[in-house]
Design a protein around this motif. Sequence first.
Motif, short mmCIF file in Angstrom:
data_model
loop_
_atom_site.label_atom_id
_atom_site.label_comp_id
_atom_site.label_asym_id
_atom_site.label_seq_id
_atom_site.Cartn_x
_atom_site.Cartn_y
_atom_site.Cartn_z
N PRO A 1 -0.39 12.10 -2.21
CA PRO A 1 -0.83 10.78 -2.30
C PRO A 1 -2.09 10.79 -1.90
N GLY A 2 -3.07 9.62 -2.24
CA GLY A 2 -4.48 9.57 -1.91
C GLY A 2 -5.44 10.42 -2.77
N LEU A 3 -4.87 11.09 -4.04
CA LEU A 3 -5.56 11.62 -4.87
C LEU A 3 -6.48 10.52 -5.38
N HIS B 1 0.76 -1.30 0.09
CA HIS B 1 0.15 -0.03 0.16
C HIS B 1 0.95 1.41 0.02
N TRP B 2 0.68 2.10 -0.89
CA TRP B 2 1.40 3.33 -0.83
C TRP B 2 0.52 4.46 -1.77
N ALA B 3 0.58 5.45 -1.28
CA ALA B 3 -0.08 6.78 -1.85
C ALA B 3 -1.23 6.37 -2.33
N GLY B 4 -2.07 5.67 -1.31
CA GLY B 4 -3.54 5.33 -1.77
C GLY B 4 -3.83 4.26 -2.59
N LEU B 5 -2.66 3.80 -3.10
CA LEU B 5 -2.55 2.65 -3.87
C LEU B 5 -2.54 1.28 -3.33
N SER C 1 20.27 2.56 2.58
CA SER C 1 20.55 3.78 1.66
C SER C 1 19.53 4.61 1.88
N GLY C 2 18.19 4.47 2.03
CA GLY C 2 17.22 5.41 2.00
C GLY C 2 16.50 5.49 0.58
N ALA C 3 17.23 4.74 -0.38
CA ALA C 3 16.42 4.97 -1.83
C ALA C 3 15.28 4.35 -1.80
N SER C 4 14.11 4.83 -2.67
CA SER C 4 12.93 4.21 -2.74
C SER C 4 12.62 4.24 -4.18
N TRP C 5 11.53 3.11 -4.55
CA TRP C 5 11.06 2.95 -5.81
C TRP C 5 9.65 2.60 -5.88
N HIS D 1 5.74 -0.57 -3.27
CA HIS D 1 6.64 0.53 -3.09
C HIS D 1 7.70 -0.23 -2.21
N VAL D 2 8.94 -0.06 -2.65
CA VAL D 2 10.43 -0.66 -2.07
C VAL D 2 11.13 0.62 -1.50
#
Length: 91
Positions: free
Chosen positions: A86-88, A11-15, A44-48, A38-39
């Motif tokens: 997020p959540g639009l 679950h991420w940004a309403g998805l 490193s703090g990197a996300s994708w 969402h990973v």
Amino acid sequence: MPPSDMRRHGHWAGLVPGDPVQVDGSRLRGATWTFVAHVTNEESGASWVEVVGGRAGDRTVRSFRPDQLYAVSARPGHDPSLADAPGLPLG
């Protein structure tokens, strides 16, 4: 790097997995994409964001920066990305 350093969230940004998204900059005209996860690399703090899809009939898994994902009704470059708003409404 051990897999434990990677945090996957369905679950991420309403998805939720399977929700359609628009990817800005994928270089594939006419491609359709659905959200997978969402990973975050905890070290490193990197996300994708992982999505699946592509051209008609493709089921390729691809990773994109969070700021490249938009609701399917959005206009990239004019409307905020899902990372920025997020959540639009996603429809």
